[in-house]
Write a protein that holds these residues in place. Structure first.
Motif: not given
Length: 692
Positions: A525-527, A564-567, A609-611
């Motif tokens: 997950r994010k972080g 960078q993770i978006v979703l 989903f990431y940028l």
């Protein structure tokens, strides 16, 4: 109806495609074997051998080894590869075979190409079933490599032969059943192109209990939807004095009429004859005169109808190969249809290739079979004993795809010597196995793409990665990507993670790569970057100790400088249609950890989903090796094993912390600084990093 039978193709047809029939003993051992295996007409065989005698010799082509560079590898034991045959060789050999058998109207027969060479006793049988040409030389560019791992037989159907489709099926079926009785524990491979693919499907449908593996190239099961069918009435009305345009037939053989010629020019080879010059050889005119072509088209029509009516009975493992520029048949659509209809099938697409796939550059049948994990010697696939290491060419082609990652990310690899000294490079990795590398799985597994090739380049060590079964199980209509993009991982030795496969890797003294956090870390997950998600109980320590493996904890840093993770999965589970899709995907796959509870044991299958970011730099730190040799009895104790497990986990965390701290002092962490350095020192030069 023509008599259905089989005999050995006579030696004077072509010395490159027959075994020597006149050794000192007077008889060829190979011919003795073939006579015992096949249903042979004794009268035909005696008449044929009495009228012909030769002293055929093996002829092998030698490829030049590729030049070694810093980013390319030449491994001696893997360097024997293809035989370098080209399209012109097919025409030359086909002409000799046709002229030698021109007075013979049949029957169809098997032959074993000399170029295939000797094979091991455990090698499975491969029967090649030709397409509309019927010559049996469609695998001429693959004989040498195939012969190392298969017992290769090719079916030759003389030009004047008029054996019906069912007659051909019975001939092949007789051979298949005979060979199955002789070696019931080994599979039989049926490799067919167009017409041959229909023959393979027909034989498989009639013999569901025999262990068959089908490899079908542009199957003619789509004949009824092709332009070929409409040519039958036209040929019937065409005067016999009018011959077909050979250049137009040649143009149908490839997606691009000049593709094979241009491929040779690009490679720096001597220019091959043009299509018009090849046409003057009249080889195709000998293969497909009007009456023969008309018969072949009628044969295709019957073959397509027969095979399609029996698709439901095909239980064999099947690999369908479809060309994107096949102008004879709608192969792409047919490939999709067949893989949907056949329960144990996979599809591989070749967008820029034409109908005669096996004659084109850039197509290696052995590599295709290996990549799909279709090569096996027994009833079931053994990912360790059936594995064949990548050849130098296979590795270099795969490495070229990842070259841009190495150039842009300039990975820094550090290892630890036995005395605890940290050095740049991989000299701290033991050469002798078994060795188990245990580490943190970066986002989407980015770190593997540069790490595995570097081990082979720098140390000639092949890392066998224990990976999620999702890379090996076809989801069919499940919505997940097909398995084709993962072929490169399987070629490089990836195996489905399981206790059995791990045990076999250790027992075979391999260098294994294990991520205890698995998908939970790679799809975090994010972080959560650089946070370990390992099971509470040890999973690998006691097995590693059983074989005295050296365990190397390692950490990799750099994912936060790449994407960078978006979703993440939590975000997606809040969206109804995404939630239902994730739940459906998760149900399709067997749990990797059936006895583990919590999020580690119940990781949902999903996409991230990431940028992408401006590429940063990857850093690898392989810690001090931990020896388990001599500790087998000690580590049988669950408490002792768990203590070592926690020690390894702590070492991985220390490796991550070390890299996160040291990279702050790297003057070349920024891509601009690295590009400037590479522009002045060369793009293959090693970019400096922080002081050790």
């Amino acid at each position: 109806m023509a008599t259905v039978g089989a005999h050995i193709i006579s030696a004077d047809l072509s010395p490159a495609y027959c075994r020597d029939t006149t050794p000192s003993s007077g008889k060829s051992k190979r011919n003795q074997i073939l006579k015992r295996r096949l249903a042979v007409s004794n009268e035909q065989a005696q008449a044929s051998t009495a009228s012909r005698s030769t002293a055929a010799t093996r002829s092998f082509a030698h490829n030049e080894l590729e030049a070694e560079t810093k980013r390319r590898v030449s491994v001696d034991e893997y360097c024997s590869e293809g035989n370098g045959k080209r399209l012109k060789d097919y025409f030359d050999e086909a002409e000799r075979v046709i002229r030698s058998s021109s007075s013979d109207g049949g029957p169809p027969r098997w032959f074993s190409p000399l170029e295939c060479g000797p094979h091991s006793p455990q090698s499975p049988l491969l029967l090649f079933l030709p397409g509309i040409d019927g010559v049996g030389l469609g695998l001429i560019r693959h004989h040498q490599r195939l012969g190392k791992i298969f017992d290769v037989w090719s079916l030759h159907i003389p030009v004047k032969d008029r054996t019906s489709f069912t007659g051909l099926v019975k001939l092949i079926e007789t051979t298949v059943r005979s060979e199955n009785c002789r070696s019931p524990k080994r599979p039989i491979y049926l490799v067919g192109e167009s017409l041959g693919a229909c023959l393979a499907l027909a034989v498989a449908s009639r013999n569901p209990r025999i262990d068959l593996v089908l490899v079908l190239s542009n199957p003619a099961t789509s004949f009824s939807r092709s332009a070929l069918q409409s040519t039958i009435p036209l040929l019937e009305l065409m005067p016999s004095q009018i011959t077909l345009s050979l250049s137009s037939i040649l143009s149908l053989m490839t997606g691009n009429p000049l593709k094979m010629v241009m491929d040779n020019v690009v490679k720096g080879l001597s220019p091959q004859p043009t299509i018009e010059q090849l046409s003057q050889d009249l080889v195709l005119a000998d293969i497909l005169p009007k009456e023969t072509l008309l018969w072949k088209l009628e044969l295709l029509k019957a073959a397509s109808a027969y095979a399609n009516a029996r698709l439901h009975a095909v239980k064999a493992q099947t690999l369908v190969l479809s060309s994107g520029k096949d102008q004879l048949l709608p192969s792409q659509e047919e490939g999709q249809r067949l893989t949907s209809a056949l329960p144990k099938s996979q599809l591989r697409s070749f967008e820029d290739h034409g109908h005669f796939l096996f004659l084109e550059d850039g197509v290696d049948l052995v590599t295709i079979i290996k990549g799909a994990s279709y090569y096996r010697r027994g009833k079931s696939l053994d990912y360790i004993s059936d594995f064949m290491p990548p050849t130098a060419t296979e590795f270099n082609e795969l490495n070229e795809e990842n070259r841009w990652m190495s150039v842009l990310m300039s990975p820094v690899m550090l290892s630890t010597l036995e005395d605890g000294k940290i050095v740049r490079g991989l000299s701290g990795i033991p050469s002798e196995g078994p060795v188990l590398l245990v580490g943190y799985h970066n986002l989407m597994g980015f770190e593997v793409h540069t790490m595995v090739p570097q081990f082979l380049i720098e140390r000639k060590i092949l890392l066998r990665g224990l990976t999620h079964p999702i890379l090996f199980v076809d989801s069919k209509d499940g919505g997940l990507p097909d398995l084709g993009p993962y072929d490169k991982f399987r070629i490089m030795g990836a195996v489905p993670v399981s206790a059995v496969n791990f045990y076999k890797l250790m027992s075979s003294k391999s260098h294994a790569l294990l991520y205890p956090g698995g998908m939970r870390e790679a799809m975090h997950r994010k972080g959560e970057e650089y946070k370990l998600f390992w099971p509470e109980t040890s999973e690998f320590v006691r097995t590693a100790a059983t074989f005295g493996a050296t365990i190397i904890p390692f950490g990799t840093v750099g994912e936060d400088d790449v994407a960078q993770i978006v979703l993440d999965v939590d975000d997606q589970m809040k969206i109804p249609f995404m939630k239902s899709q994730i739940e459906e995907w998760t149900k399709q796959y067997i749990k990797v950890r059936t006895g583990t509870e919590g999020e580690v044991g119940n990781q949902p299958i999903h996409f991230l989903f990431y940028l992408p970011k401006v590429p940063g730099r990857f850093y690898y730190y392989f810690g001090k090796p931990i020896e388990t040799k001599g500790r087998k009895q000690e580590l049988r104790d669950k408490k002792k094993a768990h203590e070592l497990y926690l020690e390894i986990k702590s070492e991985v965390e220390n490796c991550l912390a070390y890299l996160k701290e040291k990279r702050e002092n790297d003057p070349y962490r920024n891509i601009l600084a690295r590009l400037i350095y590479q522009a002045t020192h060369g793009f293959t030069s090693q970019v400096p990093t922080f002081e050790l």
